[in-house]
Design an enzyme around this catalytic site. Structure first.
Site, PDB file in Angstrom:
ATOM      1  N   LYS A  30       0.773  -1.214  -0.081  1.00  0.00           N
ATOM      2  CA  LYS A  30      -0.001   0.001  -0.148  1.00  0.00           C
ATOM      3  C   LYS A  30       0.816   1.101  -0.102  1.00  0.00           C
ATOM      4  O   LYS A  30       1.839   1.467   0.840  1.00  0.00           O
ATOM      5  CB  LYS A  30      -0.905   0.173   1.233  1.00  0.00           C
ATOM      6  CG  LYS A  30      -1.900   1.165   1.384  1.00  0.00           C
ATOM      7  CD  LYS A  30      -2.841   1.274   2.486  1.00  0.00           C
ATOM      8  CE  LYS A  30      -2.419   1.939   3.569  1.00  0.00           C
ATOM      9  NZ  LYS A  30      -2.369   3.210   3.169  1.00  0.00           N
ATOM     10  N   ASP A  59      -3.208   4.212  -2.192  1.00  0.00           N
ATOM     11  CA  ASP A  59      -4.073   4.882  -1.180  1.00  0.00           C
ATOM     12  C   ASP A  59      -4.197   6.214  -1.393  1.00  0.00           C
ATOM     13  O   ASP A  59      -3.716   7.021  -0.549  1.00  0.00           O
ATOM     14  CB  ASP A  59      -3.818   4.321   0.134  1.00  0.00           C
ATOM     15  CG  ASP A  59      -4.726   4.658   1.131  1.00  0.00           C
ATOM     16  OD1 ASP A  59      -5.986   4.904   0.695  1.00  0.00           O
ATOM     17  OD2 ASP A  59      -4.292   4.659   2.185  1.00  0.00           O
ATOM     18  N   LYS A  61      -7.023   8.239  -1.950  1.00  0.00           N
ATOM     19  CA  LYS A  61      -8.506   8.492  -1.490  1.00  0.00           C
ATOM     20  C   LYS A  61      -8.934   9.809  -2.139  1.00  0.00           C
ATOM     21  O   LYS A  61      -9.175  11.073  -1.679  1.00  0.00           O
ATOM     22  CB  LYS A  61      -8.524   9.143  -0.024  1.00  0.00           C
ATOM     23  CG  LYS A  61      -8.141   7.686   0.801  1.00  0.00           C
ATOM     24  CD  LYS A  61      -8.331   7.977   2.245  1.00  0.00           C
ATOM     25  CE  LYS A  61      -7.679   7.062   3.256  1.00  0.00           C
ATOM     26  NZ  LYS A  61      -6.248   6.783   3.243  1.00  0.00           N
ATOM     27  N   ASP A  64     -13.108  14.867  -5.084  1.00  0.00           N
ATOM     28  CA  ASP A  64     -13.197  16.280  -5.949  1.00  0.00           C
ATOM     29  C   ASP A  64     -14.564  16.260  -6.682  1.00  0.00           C
ATOM     30  O   ASP A  64     -15.223  15.145  -6.602  1.00  0.00           O
ATOM     31  CB  ASP A  64     -11.801  16.642  -6.691  1.00  0.00           C
ATOM     32  CG  ASP A  64     -11.458  17.867  -6.970  1.00  0.00           C
ATOM     33  OD1 ASP A  64     -12.367  18.682  -7.163  1.00  0.00           O
ATOM     34  OD2 ASP A  64     -10.409  18.373  -6.831  1.00  0.00           O
ATOM     35  N   THR A 118     -10.990   4.328   9.681  1.00  0.00           N
ATOM     36  CA  THR A 118     -10.961   3.649  10.826  1.00  0.00           C
ATOM     37  C   THR A 118     -10.514   4.226  12.017  1.00  0.00           C
ATOM     38  O   THR A 118     -10.642   3.806  13.327  1.00  0.00           O
ATOM     39  CB  THR A 118     -10.166   2.499  10.658  1.00  0.00           C
ATOM     40  OG1 THR A 118      -8.934   2.786   9.778  1.00  0.00           O
ATOM     41  CG2 THR A 118     -10.685   1.291   9.605  1.00  0.00           C
ATOM     42  N   ARG A 208       1.845  -0.355  10.910  1.00  0.00           N
ATOM     43  CA  ARG A 208       2.844  -0.310  12.184  1.00  0.00           C
ATOM     44  C   ARG A 208       3.149  -1.492  12.805  1.00  0.00           C
ATOM     45  O   ARG A 208       4.511  -1.986  13.129  1.00  0.00           O
ATOM     46  CB  ARG A 208       2.267   0.721  13.310  1.00  0.00           C
ATOM     47  CG  ARG A 208       2.605   1.917  12.875  1.00  0.00           C
ATOM     48  CD  ARG A 208       1.894   2.935  13.576  1.00  0.00           C
ATOM     49  NE  ARG A 208       0.118   3.107  12.877  1.00  0.00           N
ATOM     50  CZ  ARG A 208      -0.566   4.092  13.424  1.00  0.00           C
ATOM     51  NH1 ARG A 208      -0.397   4.808  14.629  1.00  0.00           N
ATOM     52  NH2 ARG A 208      -1.687   3.944  12.985  1.00  0.00           N
TER      53      ARG A 208
HETATM   54  O1  C5P Z   1      -0.261   1.464  10.818  1.00  0.00           O
HETATM   55  P1  C5P Z   1      -1.579   1.018  10.595  1.00  0.00           P
HETATM   56  O2  C5P Z   1      -1.630  -0.520  10.448  1.00  0.00           O
HETATM   57  O3  C5P Z   1      -2.651   1.648  11.360  1.00  0.00           O
HETATM   58  O4  C5P Z   1      -1.730   1.549   9.034  1.00  0.00           O
HETATM   59  C1  C5P Z   1      -2.933   1.585   8.468  1.00  0.00           C
HETATM   60  C2  C5P Z   1      -2.881   2.477   7.326  1.00  0.00           C
HETATM   61  O5  C5P Z   1      -4.217   2.419   6.425  1.00  0.00           O
HETATM   62  C3  C5P Z   1      -2.136   3.773   7.168  1.00  0.00           C
HETATM   63  O6  C5P Z   1      -1.704   3.785   5.928  1.00  0.00           O
HETATM   64  C4  C5P Z   1      -3.769   4.369   7.109  1.00  0.00           C
HETATM   65  O7  C5P Z   1      -3.275   5.601   6.228  1.00  0.00           O
HETATM   66  C5  C5P Z   1      -4.431   3.534   6.314  1.00  0.00           C
HETATM   67  N1  C5P Z   1      -6.052   3.831   6.504  1.00  0.00           N
HETATM   68  C6  C5P Z   1      -6.751   3.860   7.601  1.00  0.00           C
HETATM   69  N2  C5P Z   1      -7.853   3.895   7.454  1.00  0.00           N
HETATM   70  C7  C5P Z   1      -8.748   4.091   6.280  1.00  0.00           C
HETATM   71  C8  C5P Z   1      -8.054   4.134   5.098  1.00  0.00           C
HETATM   72  C9  C5P Z   1      -6.557   4.031   5.180  1.00  0.00           C
HETATM   73  O8  C5P Z   1      -6.030   3.332   8.421  1.00  0.00           O
HETATM   74  N3  C5P Z   1     -10.164   4.300   6.363  1.00  0.00           N
END
Ligand code: C5P
Length: 230
Positions: A30, A59, A61, A64, A118, A208
């Site tokens: 991603k 990603d 998003k 517009d 999320t 992470r």
């Molecule tokens: O580090 P972590 O596992 O929390 O990363 C989640 C990834 O998913 C990040 O890159 C974040 O920008 C992305 N993301 C998210 N929630 C969304 C869409 C994308 O956490 N609804």
């Protein structure tokens, strides 16, 4: 279920080193705002050079006016990536315009719509959307399905209901995955891999818990092993 690793490290060199350490695995990568804004198209090419079979989810998003979104979607398609996303709140005309524009591309990327981020908790979400997360996510998902998108970005907790309201084949990509119950960080609605599997999640996104682990490669291997048992 296919693992999607978030490349959110502070530098291109660190992201590429992570990708290099994971080159033997059949996984999604991603590429988000941070990496794409800083490192652009050449970063995608560098990932493909490490492993041409890496699947790439861009990603960005998009949000517009419909025509601008369709222009961007077309440029994204020309990058040769495998999946990208738009915000569902851009609305059904935007969705339709994007999908129509990509119609002529034989191998167009999968297109997903973001329902509820999320990182939102229920109260924070309601202040913006004036509906519960469940209700709004389902509504956004139906709209995405009706307009020909391939799936949605949602939390694990909405995955099942969304599939019931649309189709089993309608894809759910879920960030906020803490494979084995790791630290949630800024995510509000986190789930383990086991729960994600139970809720029919197609693509668990893990950032992470992999790149902050002392041994990311071993962590990915452990995750893939668990996924193979589902
Ligand atoms: O580090 P972590 O596992 O929390 O990363 C989640 C990834 O998913 C990040 O890159 C974040 O920008 C992305 N993301 C998210 N929630 C969304 C869409 C994308 O956490 N609804």
């Amino acid at each position: 279920m296919e693992l999607c690793v978030a490349l959110d490290l502070p530098s291109e060199a660190e992201n590429l080193a992570l990708a290099e350490s994971l080159k033997n695995y059949n996984i999604w990568m991603k590429v988000g705002f941070r990496a794409y804004i800083r490192d652009g198209k050449s970063f995608i090419e560098a990932l493909k050079a490490i492993n041409p079979d890496f699947k790439i989810f861009l990603d960005l998003k998009l949000y517009d006016i419909p025509h601008t979104m369709a222009d961007a979607a077309e440029e994204i398609t020309k990058l040769g990536i495998d999946m990208f996303n738009i915000h569902a709140s851009a609305g059904s005309v935007a969705m339709k315009t994007v999908m129509e524009r990509l119609d002529s591309y034989k191998n167009r990327p999968l297109v997903l719509a973001v329902t509820a981020l999320t990182s939102f908790d229920e109260a924070g979400f309601q202040r913006v959307y004036e509906k519960s997360i469940n209700e709004k996510a389902e509504q956004f998902a139906k709209m995405s399905y009706e307009n020909g998108l391939d799936g949605v970005v949602c939390s694990t907790f909405e995955s099942r209901a969304i599939k019931n309201a649309t189709s089993k084949q309608f894809l759910t990509l879920c960030p906020g995955i803490r494979p084995f119950g790791e630290d949630a960080g800024d995510q509000q609605r986190v789930a383990t891999l086991e729960l994600a599997a139970k809720e029919g999640v197609d693509y668990p996104v893990v950032g992470r818990p992999i790149y902050k682990d002392a041994a990311p490669q071993a962590k990915v291997e452990k995750i893939l092993k668990v996924i193979s048992t589902f």
